[in-house]
Design a protein around this motif. Sequence first.
Motif, mmCIF file in Angstrom:
data_model
loop_
_atom_site.group_PDB
_atom_site.id
_atom_site.type_symbol
_atom_site.label_atom_id
_atom_site.label_comp_id
_atom_site.label_asym_id
_atom_site.label_seq_id
_atom_site.Cartn_x
_atom_site.Cartn_y
_atom_site.Cartn_z
ATOM 1 N N ALA A 37 120.191 8.956 26.956
ATOM 2 C CA ALA A 37 118.946 8.793 27.984
ATOM 3 C C ALA A 37 118.818 7.260 27.938
ATOM 4 C CB ALA A 37 118.192 9.227 26.611
ATOM 5 N N ASP A 38 118.562 6.086 27.299
ATOM 6 C CA ASP A 38 118.534 4.597 28.311
ATOM 7 C C ASP A 38 120.144 4.254 29.087
ATOM 8 O OD1 ASP A 38 120.345 4.798 25.772
ATOM 9 O OD2 ASP A 38 119.604 3.003 24.587
ATOM 10 N N LEU A 39 120.902 5.044 29.358
ATOM 11 C CA LEU A 39 122.330 4.271 29.961
ATOM 12 C C LEU A 39 122.104 4.653 30.870
ATOM 13 C CD1 LEU A 39 124.709 6.150 27.958
ATOM 14 C CD2 LEU A 39 124.028 2.873 27.919
ATOM 15 N N PRO A 40 122.511 3.248 31.710
ATOM 16 C CA PRO A 40 122.404 3.226 33.428
ATOM 17 C C PRO A 40 123.381 4.112 33.677
ATOM 18 C CG PRO A 40 122.736 0.874 32.651
ATOM 19 C CD PRO A 40 122.559 1.477 31.711
ATOM 20 N N ASP A 41 122.939 4.284 35.092
ATOM 21 C CA ASP A 41 124.088 5.929 35.506
ATOM 22 C C ASP A 41 125.893 5.824 35.231
ATOM 23 O OD1 ASP A 41 122.067 7.354 36.092
ATOM 24 O OD2 ASP A 41 121.577 6.853 38.179
ATOM 25 N N ALA A 42 125.624 4.196 36.636
ATOM 26 C CA ALA A 42 127.387 4.015 36.488
ATOM 27 C C ALA A 42 127.684 3.780 35.238
ATOM 28 C CB ALA A 42 127.500 2.726 36.766
ATOM 29 N N VAL A 43 126.390 2.845 33.784
ATOM 30 C CA VAL A 43 128.014 3.088 32.531
ATOM 31 C C VAL A 43 128.201 4.517 32.205
ATOM 32 C CG1 VAL A 43 127.213 2.243 29.682
ATOM 33 C CG2 VAL A 43 126.525 0.705 32.350
ATOM 34 N N ALA A 44 127.417 5.309 32.016
ATOM 35 C CA ALA A 44 127.600 7.436 31.652
ATOM 36 C C ALA A 44 128.495 7.769 32.070
ATOM 37 C CB ALA A 44 125.656 7.799 31.915
ATOM 38 N N HIS A 147 132.560 13.074 19.818
ATOM 39 C CA HIS A 147 132.905 12.309 21.017
ATOM 40 C C HIS A 147 131.966 11.916 21.858
ATOM 41 C CE1 HIS A 147 135.600 16.587 21.428
ATOM 42 N NE2 HIS A 147 136.462 15.318 20.677
ATOM 43 N N ALA A 148 130.591 12.414 21.709
ATOM 44 C CA ALA A 148 129.588 10.863 22.415
ATOM 45 C C ALA A 148 129.072 9.959 21.394
ATOM 46 C CB ALA A 148 127.676 11.520 22.248
ATOM 47 N N ASP A 149 129.562 10.000 20.290
ATOM 48 C CA ASP A 149 129.155 8.618 19.096
ATOM 49 C C ASP A 149 129.927 7.232 19.353
ATOM 50 O OD1 ASP A 149 127.254 9.795 17.706
ATOM 51 O OD2 ASP A 149 128.139 11.012 16.198
ATOM 52 N N ILE A 150 131.326 8.107 19.331
ATOM 53 C CA ILE A 150 132.758 7.576 19.907
ATOM 54 C C ILE A 150 132.623 6.351 21.073
ATOM 55 C CG2 ILE A 150 135.091 7.251 20.742
ATOM 56 C CD1 ILE A 150 134.754 9.485 17.701
ATOM 57 N N LEU A 151 132.160 7.265 22.215
ATOM 58 C CA LEU A 151 131.936 6.685 23.366
ATOM 59 C C LEU A 151 130.801 5.089 23.786
ATOM 60 C CD1 LEU A 151 132.357 9.578 25.609
ATOM 61 C CD2 LEU A 151 133.786 7.871 24.745
ATOM 62 N N ARG A 152 129.181 6.098 22.854
ATOM 63 C CA ARG A 152 128.713 5.108 23.206
ATOM 64 C C ARG A 152 128.721 3.785 21.923
ATOM 65 N NH1 ARG A 152 122.983 4.934 24.390
ATOM 66 N NH2 ARG A 152 122.446 2.847 24.678
ATOM 67 N N GLU A 153 129.049 4.505 21.086
ATOM 68 C CA GLU A 153 129.813 2.411 20.137
ATOM 69 C C GLU A 153 130.247 1.717 21.123
ATOM 70 O OE1 GLU A 153 131.153 1.571 15.763
ATOM 71 O OE2 GLU A 153 131.187 3.142 15.766
ATOM 72 N N GLN A 154 131.519 2.272 21.943
ATOM 73 C CA GLN A 154 132.269 1.960 22.478
ATOM 74 C C GLN A 154 131.714 0.608 23.936
ATOM 75 O OE1 GLN A 154 135.343 4.531 23.812
ATOM 76 N NE2 GLN A 154 136.204 4.061 22.448
ATOM 77 N N ILE A 155 130.917 1.239 24.018
ATOM 78 C CA ILE A 155 130.465 0.599 25.509
ATOM 79 C C ILE A 155 128.770 -0.391 24.748
ATOM 80 C CG2 ILE A 155 127.970 1.624 27.146
ATOM 81 C CD1 ILE A 155 128.999 4.148 27.370
ATOM 82 N N ASP A 156 128.414 -0.073 23.754
ATOM 83 C CA ASP A 156 127.656 -0.977 23.232
ATOM 84 C C ASP A 156 126.637 -1.124 22.085
ATOM 85 O OD1 ASP A 156 125.899 1.076 22.696
ATOM 86 O OD2 ASP A 156 124.199 0.703 24.419
ATOM 87 N N GLY A 157 128.545 -0.586 21.436
ATOM 88 C CA GLY A 157 127.678 -0.199 19.168
ATOM 89 C C GLY A 157 126.892 0.383 19.049
ATOM 90 N N ALA A 158 126.385 0.753 19.926
ATOM 91 C CA ALA A 158 125.220 2.161 19.365
ATOM 92 C C ALA A 158 125.669 2.421 18.018
ATOM 93 C CB ALA A 158 124.615 1.961 20.465
ATOM 94 N N VAL A 159 125.126 3.005 17.486
ATOM 95 C CA VAL A 159 125.666 3.874 16.105
ATOM 96 C C VAL A 159 124.137 4.861 16.090
ATOM 97 C CG1 VAL A 159 127.704 2.182 15.292
ATOM 98 C CG2 VAL A 159 125.620 2.495 14.398
ATOM 99 N N GLY A 160 124.865 6.046 15.242
ATOM 100 C CA GLY A 160 123.249 6.587 14.795
ATOM 101 C C GLY A 160 123.432 7.636 15.188
ATOM 102 N N ARG A 161 121.507 8.260 15.431
ATOM 103 C CA ARG A 161 121.388 9.489 16.031
ATOM 104 C C ARG A 161 120.860 8.992 17.249
ATOM 105 N NH1 ARG A 161 122.685 10.523 11.230
ATOM 106 N NH2 ARG A 161 123.077 12.598 10.306
#
Length: 161
Positions: A37-44, A147-161
Amino acid sequence: MSQPDDDRSAAFGDTGEAAVLAEFLGYKREAIINKVADLPDAVAHSAGVPSGTSLAWLIKHLTASERLWFGGATIDEWEALSILDANETVADLVADYRRATQESDAIIAGWTDLDQVIDEPPNARPRATARWIMQHLISETARHAGHADILREQIDGAVGR
């Protein structure tokens, strides 16, 4: 939709199997949306693993899956619907996913018997009971939420729901 810390949904209790399944599916759908939801398009769109999987692709894939299993899209359409266009924005992908899930929810609401065989596979998807389709989409969505949890954590360290 609320997302309680203990993973119990609003349908926890004696609300009936169909309501519980629908709530679990909705809960996992929102978990996927929250990851982008809060990611820039290029990052997503950036692949986080050698297979090329990105958060944007996961949303696109799940949208196509909803339309195959609930909406009657054909296998060929599903394959075409799963192709991510580099110009698709996160906002557009999420909006389309929400439309697909609303379409699915309308179909689910019409199912009065989870044992009924959804015997209309002109789309070439396997013949299955309503319960099986619900369970399949819960499993598929939950798998990709992981998969999304892992990818998001790799991007910026965000974890959780």
